[in-house]
Design an enzyme around this catalytic site. Structure first.
Site, PDB file in Angstrom:
ATOM      1  N   SER A  23      -0.145   8.526  13.591  1.00 13.93           N
ATOM      2  CA  SER A  23      -0.387   9.826  13.543  1.00 13.93           C
ATOM      3  C   SER A  23       0.640  10.947  13.010  1.00 13.93           C
ATOM      4  CB  SER A  23      -1.205  10.544  14.911  1.00 13.93           C
ATOM      5  OG  SER A  23      -1.367  11.831  14.619  1.00 13.93           O
TER       6      SER A  23
ATOM      7  N   ASN B 203       2.423  -2.785  -4.036  1.00 16.33           N
ATOM      8  CA  ASN B 203       1.228  -2.047  -4.206  1.00 16.33           C
ATOM      9  C   ASN B 203       0.542  -2.907  -5.294  1.00 16.33           C
ATOM     10  OD1 ASN B 203      -0.229   0.437  -3.192  1.00 16.33           O
ATOM     11  ND2 ASN B 203      -0.316   0.670  -5.808  1.00 16.33           N
TER      12      ASN B 203
ATOM     13  N   GLY C  63       0.711  -1.135   0.098  1.00 15.26           N
ATOM     14  CA  GLY C  63       0.098   0.060   0.003  1.00 15.26           C
ATOM     15  C   GLY C  63       0.910   1.431   0.170  1.00 15.26           C
ATOM     16  N   LEU C  64       1.206   1.716  -1.146  1.00 13.30           N
ATOM     17  CA  LEU C  64       2.059   2.743  -1.381  1.00 13.30           C
ATOM     18  C   LEU C  64       1.553   4.116  -1.985  1.00 13.30           C
ATOM     19  CD1 LEU C  64       5.068   0.694  -2.913  1.00 13.30           C
ATOM     20  CD2 LEU C  64       4.600   1.418  -0.468  1.00 13.30           C
TER      21      LEU C  64
ATOM     22  N   LYS D 260      -5.688   5.592  19.058  1.00 16.68           N
ATOM     23  CA  LYS D 260      -5.566   6.859  17.808  1.00 16.68           C
ATOM     24  C   LYS D 260      -6.959   7.301  17.597  1.00 16.68           C
ATOM     25  CE  LYS D 260      -4.126   8.611  13.834  1.00 16.68           C
ATOM     26  NZ  LYS D 260      -5.159   8.658  12.945  1.00 16.68           N
TER      27      LYS D 260
ATOM     28  N   ASN E 271      -6.058   3.425   9.089  1.00 19.96           N
ATOM     29  CA  ASN E 271      -7.029   4.426  10.362  1.00 19.96           C
ATOM     30  C   ASN E 271      -8.363   3.217  10.497  1.00 19.96           C
ATOM     31  OD1 ASN E 271      -6.193   6.632  11.475  1.00 19.96           O
ATOM     32  ND2 ASN E 271      -7.067   7.657   9.889  1.00 19.96           N
TER      33      ASN E 271
ATOM     34  N   HIS F 253      -7.190  10.008  20.171  1.00 19.89           N
ATOM     35  CA  HIS F 253      -6.383  11.102  19.720  1.00 19.89           C
ATOM     36  C   HIS F 253      -7.140  11.909  18.684  1.00 19.89           C
ATOM     37  CE1 HIS F 253      -3.793  12.995  16.563  1.00 19.89           C
ATOM     38  NE2 HIS F 253      -2.836  13.168  17.565  1.00 19.89           N
ATOM     39  N   ASN F 254      -7.519  11.332  17.718  1.00 22.00           N
ATOM     40  CA  ASN F 254      -8.493  12.219  16.624  1.00 22.00           C
ATOM     41  C   ASN F 254      -9.474  12.896  17.134  1.00 22.00           C
ATOM     42  OD1 ASN F 254      -6.715  10.896  15.196  1.00 22.00           O
ATOM     43  ND2 ASN F 254      -8.072  10.622  13.438  1.00 22.00           N
TER      44      ASN F 254
ATOM     45  N   GLU G 280      -8.523  15.872  19.072  1.00 22.90           N
ATOM     46  CA  GLU G 280      -8.057  16.866  17.886  1.00 22.90           C
ATOM     47  C   GLU G 280      -9.038  17.499  17.508  1.00 22.90           C
ATOM     48  OE1 GLU G 280      -5.528  14.891  14.846  1.00 22.90           O
ATOM     49  OE2 GLU G 280      -7.036  15.843  13.221  1.00 22.90           O
TER      50      GLU G 280
ATOM     51  N   VAL H  66      -3.374   0.327   3.503  1.00 21.62           N
ATOM     52  CA  VAL H  66      -4.053   0.661   2.303  1.00 21.62           C
ATOM     53  C   VAL H  66      -5.509   1.285   3.027  1.00 21.62           C
ATOM     54  CG1 VAL H  66      -3.425  -1.240   0.972  1.00 21.62           C
ATOM     55  CG2 VAL H  66      -5.329  -1.584   2.535  1.00 21.62           C
ATOM     56  N   LYS H  67      -6.523   1.524   2.293  1.00 19.86           N
ATOM     57  CA  LYS H  67      -7.536   2.430   2.662  1.00 19.86           C
ATOM     58  C   LYS H  67      -8.282   1.301   3.583  1.00 19.86           C
ATOM     59  CE  LYS H  67     -11.392   4.626   0.337  1.00 19.86           C
ATOM     60  NZ  LYS H  67     -11.101   5.813   0.538  1.00 19.86           N
ATOM     61  N   ALA H  68      -8.697   2.158   4.891  1.00 14.17           N
ATOM     62  CA  ALA H  68      -9.191   0.974   5.895  1.00 14.17           C
ATOM     63  C   ALA H  68     -10.592   0.608   5.504  1.00 14.17           C
ATOM     64  CB  ALA H  68      -9.389   2.257   7.040  1.00 14.17           C
TER      65      ALA H  68
ATOM     66  N   GLY I 200       1.889   5.052   3.025  1.00 16.85           N
ATOM     67  CA  GLY I 200       2.699   3.766   2.972  1.00 16.85           C
ATOM     68  C   GLY I 200       4.064   4.259   2.495  1.00 16.85           C
TER      69      GLY I 200
HETATM   70  P1  NBP Z   1      -5.692   5.681   0.820  1.00 20.69           P
HETATM   71  O1  NBP Z   1      -6.341   5.612   2.232  1.00 20.69           O
HETATM   72  O2  NBP Z   1      -5.893   6.748  -0.134  1.00 20.69           O
HETATM   73  O3  NBP Z   1      -5.306   4.241   0.055  1.00 20.69           O
HETATM   74  C1  NBP Z   1      -4.934   4.073  -1.214  1.00 20.69           C
HETATM   75  C2  NBP Z   1      -3.977   2.779  -1.161  1.00 20.69           C
HETATM   76  O4  NBP Z   1      -5.033   1.634  -0.775  1.00 20.69           O
HETATM   77  C3  NBP Z   1      -3.491   2.632  -2.310  1.00 20.69           C
HETATM   78  O5  NBP Z   1      -2.222   1.572  -2.152  1.00 20.69           O
HETATM   79  C4  NBP Z   1      -4.311   1.389  -2.923  1.00 20.69           C
HETATM   80  O6  NBP Z   1      -3.717   0.555  -3.967  1.00 20.69           O
HETATM   81  C5  NBP Z   1      -4.802   0.777  -1.973  1.00 20.69           C
HETATM   82  N1  NBP Z   1      -5.992  -0.116  -1.962  1.00 20.69           N
HETATM   83  C6  NBP Z   1      -7.447   0.092  -2.067  1.00 20.69           C
HETATM   84 BR1  NBP Z   1      -7.994   1.676  -2.303  1.00 20.69          BR
HETATM   85  N2  NBP Z   1      -8.023  -1.085  -2.344  1.00 20.69           N
HETATM   86  C7  NBP Z   1      -7.116  -1.897  -2.302  1.00 20.69           C
HETATM   87  C8  NBP Z   1      -7.328  -3.519  -2.483  1.00 20.69           C
HETATM   88  N3  NBP Z   1      -8.511  -4.019  -2.446  1.00 20.69           N
HETATM   89  N4  NBP Z   1      -6.389  -4.238  -2.318  1.00 20.69           N
HETATM   90  C9  NBP Z   1      -5.342  -3.921  -2.352  1.00 20.69           C
HETATM   91  N5  NBP Z   1      -4.739  -2.328  -2.179  1.00 20.69           N
HETATM   92  C10 NBP Z   1      -6.037  -1.546  -2.290  1.00 20.69           C
HETATM   93  O7  NBP Z   1      -4.101   5.799   1.066  1.00 20.69           O
HETATM   94  P2  NBP Z   1      -3.257   6.802   2.573  1.00 20.69           P
HETATM   95  O8  NBP Z   1      -4.020   7.989   2.247  1.00 20.69           O
HETATM   96  O9  NBP Z   1      -2.013   6.749   2.006  1.00 20.69           O
HETATM   97  O10 NBP Z   1      -3.471   6.243   3.806  1.00 20.69           O
HETATM   98  C11 NBP Z   1      -3.440   4.790   3.922  1.00 20.69           C
HETATM   99  C12 NBP Z   1      -3.971   4.345   5.379  1.00 20.69           C
HETATM  100  O11 NBP Z   1      -3.442   5.082   6.342  1.00 20.69           O
HETATM  101  C13 NBP Z   1      -5.426   4.501   5.343  1.00 20.69           C
HETATM  102  O12 NBP Z   1      -6.085   3.759   5.962  1.00 20.69           O
HETATM  103  C14 NBP Z   1      -5.571   5.957   6.043  1.00 20.69           C
HETATM  104  O13 NBP Z   1      -6.890   6.201   6.616  1.00 20.69           O
HETATM  105  C15 NBP Z   1      -4.357   5.754   6.979  1.00 20.69           C
HETATM  106  N6  NBP Z   1      -3.833   7.250   7.478  1.00 20.69           N
HETATM  107  C16 NBP Z   1      -3.707   8.248   6.630  1.00 20.69           C
HETATM  108  C17 NBP Z   1      -3.556   9.527   6.919  1.00 20.69           C
HETATM  109  C18 NBP Z   1      -3.188  10.637   5.951  1.00 20.69           C
HETATM  110  O14 NBP Z   1      -2.885  11.699   6.693  1.00 20.69           O
HETATM  111  N7  NBP Z   1      -3.535  10.375   4.623  1.00 20.69           N
HETATM  112  C19 NBP Z   1      -2.682   9.372   8.245  1.00 20.69           C
HETATM  113  C20 NBP Z   1      -2.984   8.386   9.231  1.00 20.69           C
HETATM  114  C21 NBP Z   1      -3.235   7.344   8.583  1.00 20.69           C
HETATM  115  P3  NBP Z   1      -3.939   1.249  -5.407  1.00 20.69           P
HETATM  116  O15 NBP Z   1      -2.435   2.116  -5.635  1.00 20.69           O
HETATM  117  O16 NBP Z   1      -3.626  -0.097  -6.425  1.00 20.69           O
HETATM  118  O17 NBP Z   1      -5.323   1.770  -5.727  1.00 20.69           O
END
Ligand code: NBP
Length: 476
Positions: A128, A32, A9-10, A182, A102, A185-186, A189, A74-76, A14
């Site tokens: 976080s 990924n 999950g990049l 976590k 998340n 925490h949110n 926030e 990856v997406k939660a 990631g």
């Molecule tokens: P996203 O939440 O936007 O998820 C995108 C990633 O999920 C991509 O790598 C995508 O692969 C993969 N993915 C999906 Br969508 N469906 C999939 C499936 N069925 N099988 C395999 N891979 C799948 O990414 P992010 O913003 O980097 O966040 C990642 C996690 O970290 C989330 O759970 C998010 O809630 C959490 N988080 C985010 C933040 C923030 O500030 N953004 C902070 C803290 C935690 P693809 O490239 O092939 O589509």
């Protein structure tokens, strides 16, 4: 197998976590679903450290040293389950699957239990600090088993933020404890942001300050007890002018705040674990209300007082009072968050070190602040503290701030400036310290219409009054 850890999950999170591991000297396998992301990571950042790119899940897993450490970013929700289903058949007992997304803590509990049956450790981990934190050092909240933490913790501690040489990462507790913390925490926030927004509104409308002046006020506050990342960025935002219109930036942003859901989860869960968190709840509702433009349009003809902003010394005094009201309300909101963690720990059997939670939030995360060091000290002095409000230092500070706090809420009410965060926090403070609450009347009403019984203040036992009959009292 050469990689100490693998990240699948990049997207932004990631990719930055993988780079963080690599920059700290670990060999990182990266994967990924869509291989283009893996390729671009290697092209752009491959020089930063040692990466093992893999396009096929089997190659990814084969690259990992044992016990394997496989981190899912990856997406939660459904995507996390899909990735678990894809990779777990390729793993062996003793391997560790880390979910840094998340996730809802109940999902984490479910996944942990399912994988434990197969001898695989599942570590639901709160991360976080957003994109920047992931790269430069986030606050990390891992759950899962003690055994898994022994094999994984040192790596997470290394890539986490550090404050005074201490890592912002600690083992929170078993199964879903990390994701629970976590989530809280949110929630905190949300409360903190709402309180800051109310302070801004008061300074602007009741003290007549311009956004640029308020930026200076926040900068000054940031050198005192309110010193925090959120106050710091608020000052920057308020000092910013829109390039197109030349107006204060804050004036060109639509006043409807959105939410991704962790605040809502916090409030829903607070109800489930019977933890009163009005500060967090008001913050979530305030965002929701702001977005209801149709309700707001329908209410626009409702009347209220037009009070001119204070001037001169009155305005200066109000500025100081708002600082104190903000700090007092902040103490209350944080106290509620910690009580919620305590309540859940009891319910789910988590052995959570409440002081350590404060310690790991001092850096890396959005609510990072000097204030968290004070919370840590409070729990160091008394690990069984029933509420932060009972801590000697916080209780003294609240006592000192309360006149100003009451004056600010009064000014807000008289000037028709909504301050749900300040008001709810003050009400919580007064309710907790009250000798008697009108809950006595509510319980009597419950007995009246529903025979729900009551306890007496002067005798043991459960009682019911025959309200529809002769009003005699029966010991149940
Ligand atoms: P996203 O939440 O936007 O998820 C995108 C990633 O999920 C991509 O790598 C995508 O692969 C993969 N993915 C999906 Br969508 N469906 C999939 C499936 N069925 N099988 C395999 N891979 C799948 O990414 P992010 O913003 O980097 O966040 C990642 C996690 O970290 C989330 O759970 C998010 O809630 C959490 N988080 C985010 C933040 C923030 O500030 N953004 C902070 C803290 C935690 P693809 O490239 O092939 O589509």
């Amino acid at each position: 197998s050469t990689a100490s850890i693998g990240v699948t999950g990049l997207a932004v999170m990631g990719r930055n976590l993988a780079r963080n591991f690599a920059r700290n000297g670990y060999t990182v396998a990266v994967h990924n679903r869509t291989p283009a992301r893996t390729r671009s990571l290697i092209e752009e950042f491959g020089h930063e450290g040692s990466f093992v790119p893999a396009e096929k899940p089997a190659d990814f897993v084969a690259a990992l040293e044992r016990p394997r450490r496989l981190m899912i970013m990856v997406k939660a929700g459904g995507p996390t389950d899909a990735v678990i289903d894809e990779f777990v058949p390729l793993l062996d007992p003793g391997d560790i699957v880390i979910d840094g997304g998340n996730a809802h803590f109940e999902d984490t509990r479910r996944r942990e239990a399912a994988l434990r049956e197969q001898g695989i450790h599942f570590v639901g981990t709160g991360v976080s600090g957003g994109e920047e934190g992931a790269l430069h050092g986030p606050s990390i909240m891992p759950g899962g088993s003690v055994e898994a933490y022994a094999a994984l913790g040192p790596m997470l501690e290394k890539i986490s933020a550090h404050v005074d040489g201490e890592p912002c990462c600690t083992h929170i507790g078993s199964d879903g404890a990390g994701h629970f913390v976590k989530m809280v925490h949110n929630g905190i926030e949300y409360a903190d942001m709402q309180l800051i927004a109310e302070a801004y509104d008061l300074l602007r409308r009741a003290a007549g300050r311009t956004p640029a002046q308020i930026a200076d006020i926040f900068r000054r506050w940031n050198t005192g007890v309110l010193d925090s990342y959120l106050i710091e960025i608020t000052a920057e935002i308020l000092a910013h002018t829109d390039g197109e219109t030349g107006k204060p930036f804050v004036d060109i942003v639509a006043d409807a705040a959105e939410q991704k859901g962790t605040g809502r989860w916090t409030v829903q869960t607070a109800l489930d674990v019977a933890a009163p968190v009005p500060g967090i709840a008001e913050a979530v509702f305030a965002r929701s209300l702001s977005g209801h433009t149709e309700l707001r349009a329908a209410a626009r003809q409702l009347t209220g007082p037009q009070v001119p902003a204070a001037a001169g010394q009155d305005a200066d005094r109000l500025v100081d009072q708002v600082e104190q009201a903000l700090y007092a309300s902040k103490i209350v909101s944080y106290a509620q968050g910690w009580n919620m963690i305590q309540a859940a720990a009891e319910q789910f059997g988590w052995d959570i070190d409440l002081g350590a939670v404060a310690k790991i939030w001092r850096g890396g995360c959005i609510i990072r602040a000097g204030f968290l060091g004070e919370i840590r000290s409070a729990y160091a002095a008394d690990p069984a503290l029933p509420t932060l409000l009972a801590d000697e230092r916080f209780s003294r500070q609240l006592g000192e701030a309360q006149d100003a706090w009451r004056a600010v809420v009064t000014t807000a009410v008289q000037g028709s400036i909504p301050t749900p965060g300040f008001s709810a926090s003050l009400a919580y403070y007064d309710a907790l310290r009250a000798d008697r609450l009108p809950a006595a009347l509510i319980q009597a009403q419950r007995d009246f219409f529903g025979a729900h019984t009551y306890q007496r203040v002067d005798r043991e036992g459960t009682f019911h009054t025959e309200w529809s009959g002769d009003r005699s009292e029966t010991l149940m």
